[in-house]
Write a protein that holds these residues in place. Structure first.
Motif, short mmCIF file in Angstrom:
data_model
loop_
_atom_site.label_atom_id
_atom_site.label_comp_id
_atom_site.label_asym_id
_atom_site.label_seq_id
_atom_site.Cartn_x
_atom_site.Cartn_y
_atom_site.Cartn_z
N ILE A 5 11.09 -45.31 9.55
CA ILE A 5 10.21 -44.19 9.88
C ILE A 5 8.82 -44.29 9.25
O ILE A 5 7.96 -43.48 9.56
N GLN A 6 8.59 -45.26 8.38
CA GLN A 6 7.35 -45.26 7.61
C GLN A 6 6.09 -45.31 8.47
O GLN A 6 5.07 -44.71 8.12
N LYS A 8 5.70 -43.78 11.16
CA LYS A 8 5.59 -42.52 11.89
C LYS A 8 5.10 -41.37 11.01
O LYS A 8 4.92 -40.25 11.48
N PHE A 79 13.30 -33.84 7.21
CA PHE A 79 12.27 -34.05 8.22
C PHE A 79 12.18 -32.88 9.20
O PHE A 79 11.10 -32.56 9.68
N PHE A 87 3.60 -35.92 10.78
CA PHE A 87 4.04 -37.01 11.64
C PHE A 87 2.93 -37.48 12.57
O PHE A 87 2.12 -36.70 13.03
N LYS A 91 8.00 -35.08 16.08
CA LYS A 91 9.00 -35.03 15.01
C LYS A 91 10.39 -35.41 15.51
O LYS A 91 11.16 -36.05 14.78
N GLU A 93 11.19 -37.68 17.51
CA GLU A 93 11.31 -39.15 17.54
C GLU A 93 11.72 -39.68 16.17
O GLU A 93 12.52 -40.62 16.06
N VAL A 94 11.19 -39.08 15.12
CA VAL A 94 11.56 -39.48 13.76
C VAL A 94 13.02 -39.14 13.50
O VAL A 94 13.79 -39.96 13.00
N SER A 97 15.30 -41.44 15.31
CA SER A 97 15.36 -42.79 14.73
C SER A 97 16.35 -42.86 13.57
O SER A 97 16.88 -43.93 13.27
N LEU A 98 16.63 -41.73 12.95
CA LEU A 98 17.62 -41.71 11.87
C LEU A 98 19.02 -42.01 12.41
O LEU A 98 19.83 -42.63 11.72
#
Length: 197
Positions: A5-6, A8, A79, A87, A91, A93-94, A97-98
């Motif tokens: 996530i970095q 993003k 998050f 972001f 948000k 999308e983050v 991704s987890l």
């Protein structure tokens, strides 16, 4: 987890370190205080953390997948309770991704210093190797990539406080790692005891 996530995260918010802090005596995750500190605000001192309840959870009895699931759900809480200005993308999308992390191997090896350690005509990298189960502070010899374990951390979370080093020096055979924290003494290792071949 952070590499996923970095790219993003909005760096203008000054969040250098994003952490979950576990508290076994906390009844529930402290979301209100988290929002009070960070919602639509810049991060002070570069560290953002949320207090997470681990009441009635025996971490050592959880399987590796159960640990991953727990951590992913808590990262979602963190998050999910940040304002959109943290972001660079939506948000959701983050948070989505987890989910991908549930199936991945969680192992991270980080180089602690760009500078190499020179000892007995060999060069070594000083690394921190972290999994869900353990963390190891080690030297990796460049010539053959052999690992020499200096210290093992049974409680992985301790690396966040005990293994934050700002510099190293070598005097004779003694390697000294200087902690960034004023409250922690330097770590010292007699390399004759660790490098035996």
């Amino acid at each position: 987890m952070i590499p996923a996530i970095q790219d993003k995260i909005n760096r203008t918010k000054k969040a250098q370190k994003i952490m979950l802090m576990f508290y076994p005596d906390l009844e529930e995750d402290d979301i209100d205080y988290f929002k009070e500190l960070y919602y639509e605000k810049k991060v002070r001192d570069g560290i953002m953390n949320i207090s997470i309840s681990t009441k009635n959870i025996d971490w050592n009895s959880l399987s590796e997948q159960e640990k991953k699931n727990f951590l992913i759900e808590k990262w979602k809480v963190l998050f999910g309770n940040l304002s959109d200005d943290y972001f660079l993308v939506d948000k959701s999308e983050v948070i989505d991704s987890l989910e991908q992390l549930r199936k991945e191997d969680w192992k991270h090896t980080s180089l602690l210093f760009k500078k190499k350690l020179k000892y007995n005509k060999e060069s070594y990298s000083i690394v921190l190797d972290i999994t869900l189960e353990e963390a190891k502070l080690a030297l990796v010899r460049e010539s053959d990539e052999k690992w020499f374990i200096l210290k093992e951390y049974d409680e992985v979370w301790r690396v966040m406080t005990d293994a934050i080093f700002k510099n190293f020096k070598l005097e004779d055979d003694v390697l000294t790692l200087e902690n960034k924290s004023f409250f922690l003494s330097p770590e010292q290792f007699n390399l004759k005891e660790y490098i035996k071949d």
